[in-house]
Design an enzyme around this catalytic site. Structure first.
Site, PDB file in Angstrom:
ATOM      1  N   LYS A   1       1.600   1.867   1.617  1.00 37.82           N
ATOM      2  CA  LYS A   1       1.391   0.645   2.460  1.00 37.82           C
ATOM      3  C   LYS A   1       2.458   0.353   3.346  1.00 37.82           C
ATOM      4  O   LYS A   1       2.124  -0.111   4.510  1.00 37.82           O
ATOM      5  CB  LYS A   1       1.155  -0.664   1.469  1.00 37.82           C
ATOM      6  CG  LYS A   1      -0.091  -0.464   0.839  1.00 37.82           C
ATOM      7  CD  LYS A   1      -0.507  -1.527  -0.196  1.00 37.82           C
ATOM      8  CE  LYS A   1      -1.605  -1.228  -1.218  1.00 37.82           C
ATOM      9  NZ  LYS A   1      -1.592  -2.246  -2.535  1.00 37.82           N
TER      10      LYS A   1
ATOM     11  N   GLN B   1       0.548  -6.601  -5.687  1.00 39.58           N
ATOM     12  CA  GLN B   1       0.082  -5.371  -6.296  1.00 39.58           C
ATOM     13  C   GLN B   1      -0.526  -5.771  -7.764  1.00 39.58           C
ATOM     14  O   GLN B   1       0.274  -6.111  -8.475  1.00 39.58           O
ATOM     15  CB  GLN B   1       0.920  -4.231  -6.366  1.00 39.58           C
ATOM     16  CG  GLN B   1       0.417  -2.948  -6.713  1.00 39.58           C
ATOM     17  CD  GLN B   1      -0.409  -2.421  -5.907  1.00 39.58           C
ATOM     18  OE1 GLN B   1      -0.338  -2.616  -4.566  1.00 39.58           O
ATOM     19  NE2 GLN B   1      -1.335  -1.319  -6.287  1.00 39.58           N
TER      20      GLN B   1
ATOM     21  N   ASP C   1      -6.258  -9.078   0.551  1.00 35.07           N
ATOM     22  CA  ASP C   1      -7.026  -8.538  -0.461  1.00 35.07           C
ATOM     23  C   ASP C   1      -8.419  -9.043  -0.299  1.00 35.07           C
ATOM     24  O   ASP C   1      -9.512  -8.447  -1.118  1.00 35.07           O
ATOM     25  CB  ASP C   1      -6.347  -8.652  -1.692  1.00 35.07           C
ATOM     26  CG  ASP C   1      -5.559  -7.465  -2.052  1.00 35.07           C
ATOM     27  OD1 ASP C   1      -6.047  -6.224  -1.758  1.00 35.07           O
ATOM     28  OD2 ASP C   1      -4.473  -7.673  -2.943  1.00 35.07           O
TER      29      ASP C   1
HETATM   30  N1  GUN Z   1      -4.052  -2.210  -7.072  1.00 38.79           N
HETATM   31  C1  GUN Z   1      -4.819  -0.979  -6.770  1.00 38.79           C
HETATM   32  N2  GUN Z   1      -5.555  -1.193  -5.814  1.00 38.79           N
HETATM   33  C2  GUN Z   1      -5.242  -2.287  -5.260  1.00 38.79           C
HETATM   34  C3  GUN Z   1      -5.719  -3.227  -4.216  1.00 38.79           C
HETATM   35  O1  GUN Z   1      -6.563  -2.892  -3.409  1.00 38.79           O
HETATM   36  N3  GUN Z   1      -5.061  -4.487  -3.971  1.00 38.79           N
HETATM   37  C4  GUN Z   1      -4.185  -5.109  -5.128  1.00 38.79           C
HETATM   38  N4  GUN Z   1      -3.707  -6.191  -4.894  1.00 38.79           N
HETATM   39  N5  GUN Z   1      -3.702  -4.251  -6.012  1.00 38.79           N
HETATM   40  C5  GUN Z   1      -4.232  -2.933  -6.208  1.00 38.79           C
END
Ligand code: GUN
Length: 300
Positions: free
Chosen positions: A54, A98, A121
Site C-alpha cells: 500500500k 489494517q 475502507d
Molecule cells: N486486511 C486485509 N484486507 C484489508 C482491507 O481491505 N482493509 C483493512 N483495513 N484491513 C485488511
C-alpha cells in the site's frame, strides 16, 4: 465457449495510472496532495506485506503515505488516540487501520472512531448506511474494484441477474448494494442457501466471495455469464514439490472458464484491484474534503 479472462493486474495498473494523473492535476491546479495514513498493529506477516505494498503504490501515485506501526501490545486507548490525531490532521485524507487487530482491541470501536469522510475502507457504519440508501459514500475497495471490472466488461449492468455468494460486511453485502445501485436484480446467497447450484445457474453475473477453495464448479455457471472470483485461498500443491502451495479462488477456474463469457483468474483478477481502489478512494476523499468535483471514473 471459452471465456474472456479479465486481466485484473492490467486493469489495476490502468486505475492506478488514472489516479496518478488526477493526483497530478490536483497538485498543479489546487496545490493539494492526497495523503493516506495506514495503521498496523502487531507483526502479522500477511498484514506487513499488504501495508508495504500500500505504501509503495501510494507514493507511486504521487500521494503522501503515512505509516504508523504499533506494537502488538498497544493498548486500545492508544490506538484510538492515534485515530483521533489522524482525524484532525489536514494532511491526512484517508485512514486505514489494517485488520485483523489483536484480540484485546475492539475492532468495531476502532472502525467507529475513524472520521467517515476519511474512511477509505468504507467500513464505518455511516458509509455503510449511505451506500445502502443510495447516497454518496466511501465504498469498500474490493467490491468497488469488482464493480469497475463489471462496468468495463458490460457497459450497463441494468436488468442483469446478479448472484453474490457470500454475505460478509467487507465484500458480499456492499457488493450486493453496488449491483443493486446499477439496477441489477440481486440475490445474496450463502452457506444456508437452498439449492445453491440452481441459484448460481440463474446468474448473468456471479460473484464468489465465500473463502472456500474451488467451491463453485463450472456446471453451476450459466453459459456466457461473467464470473468474478473474490476468493484467495492457499491450497497444497504436491505437483510443485513437497510442502509447496498455490493460490486458488472460490471458483473451479478451468471448468468455469469453459462455460463463462468472462472470468477473473486467481491470482491476477480481483486481488490487484483492491489497493488500486484504495488509492482511488483516497483521491475521492481528498477531492470531497476540498469541495472539488468527484474524480472521473473512479467512484461507484
Ligand atoms: N486486511 C486485509 N484486507 C484489508 C482491507 O481491505 N482493509 C483493512 N483495513 N484491513 C485488511
Amino acid at each position: 465457449m471459452s471465456a474472456k479472462i479479465i486481466d485484473g493486474k492490467a486493469f489495476a495498473a490502468d486505475v492506478r495510472g488514472r489516479v496518478a494523473e488526477q493526483v497530478a492535476q490536483l497538485k498543479a491546479r489546487h496545490g493539494l496532495t492526497p495523503g493516506l495514513a495506514v495503521v498496523l498493529v502487531g507483526e502479522d506477516p500477511a498484514s506487513q506485506v499488504y501495508v508495504r505494498n500500500k505504501g509503495k503504490q501510494t507514493i507511486e501515485a504521487g500521494m503522501n503515505s503515512f505509516e504508523h506501526k504499533l506494537d502488538a501490545s498497544t493498548p486500545e486507548a492508544e490506538l484510538l488516540a492515534l485515530v483521533e490525531k489522524l482525524n484532525a490532521d489536514p494532511a491526512v485524507h484517508g485512514i486505514l487501520v489494517q485488520l485483523p487487530l489483536p484480540d484485546h482491541i475492539d475492532e468495531a470501536k476502532v472502525l467507529a472512531a475513524i472520521d467517515p469522510a476519511k474512511d477509505v475502507d468504507g467500513f464505518h457504519i455511516s458509509n455503510v448506511g449511505l451506500l445502502a440508501t443510495g447516497q454518496k459514500a466511501l465504498v469498500p475497495c474490493t467490491p468497488l474494484g469488482c464493480l469497475m471490472m463489471l462496468r468495463d466488461h458490460h457497459g450497463s449492468l441494468s436488468g442483469l441477474n446478479a448472484v453474490v455468494v457470500g454475505r460478509s460486511n467487507i465484500v458480499g453485502k456492499p457488493m450486493a448494494q453496488l449491483l443493486l445501485r446499477d439496477s441489477c436484480t440481486v440475490t445474496i446467497a450463502h452457506s444456508r442457501t437452498k439449492d445453491l447450484a440452481e441459484v448460481c445457474r440463474g446468474a448473468d453475473i456471479l460473484v464468489a466471495a465465500v473463502g472456500r477453495p474451488q467451491m463453485i464448479p463450472g456446471d453451476w455457471v450459466k453459459p456466457g455469464a461473467t464470473v468474478i472470483d473474490v476468493g484467495i485461498n492457499r491450497i497444497p500443491a504436491p505437483e510443485k514439490g513437497e510442502g509447496k502451495t498455490r493460490l486458488v479462488g472460490d471458483v473451479e477456474f478451468d471448468s468455469a472458464a469453459a462455460v463463462a463469457g468472462a472470468i477473473t483468474p486467481v491470482p491476477g483478477g480481483v486481488g490487484p484491484m483492491t489497493i488500486a481502489c484504495l488509492l482511488a478512494n483516497t483521491l475521492t476523499a481528498c477531492a470531497r474534503a476540498a469541495g472539488l468535483p468527484e474524480p472521473e471514473g473512479l467512484t461507484a
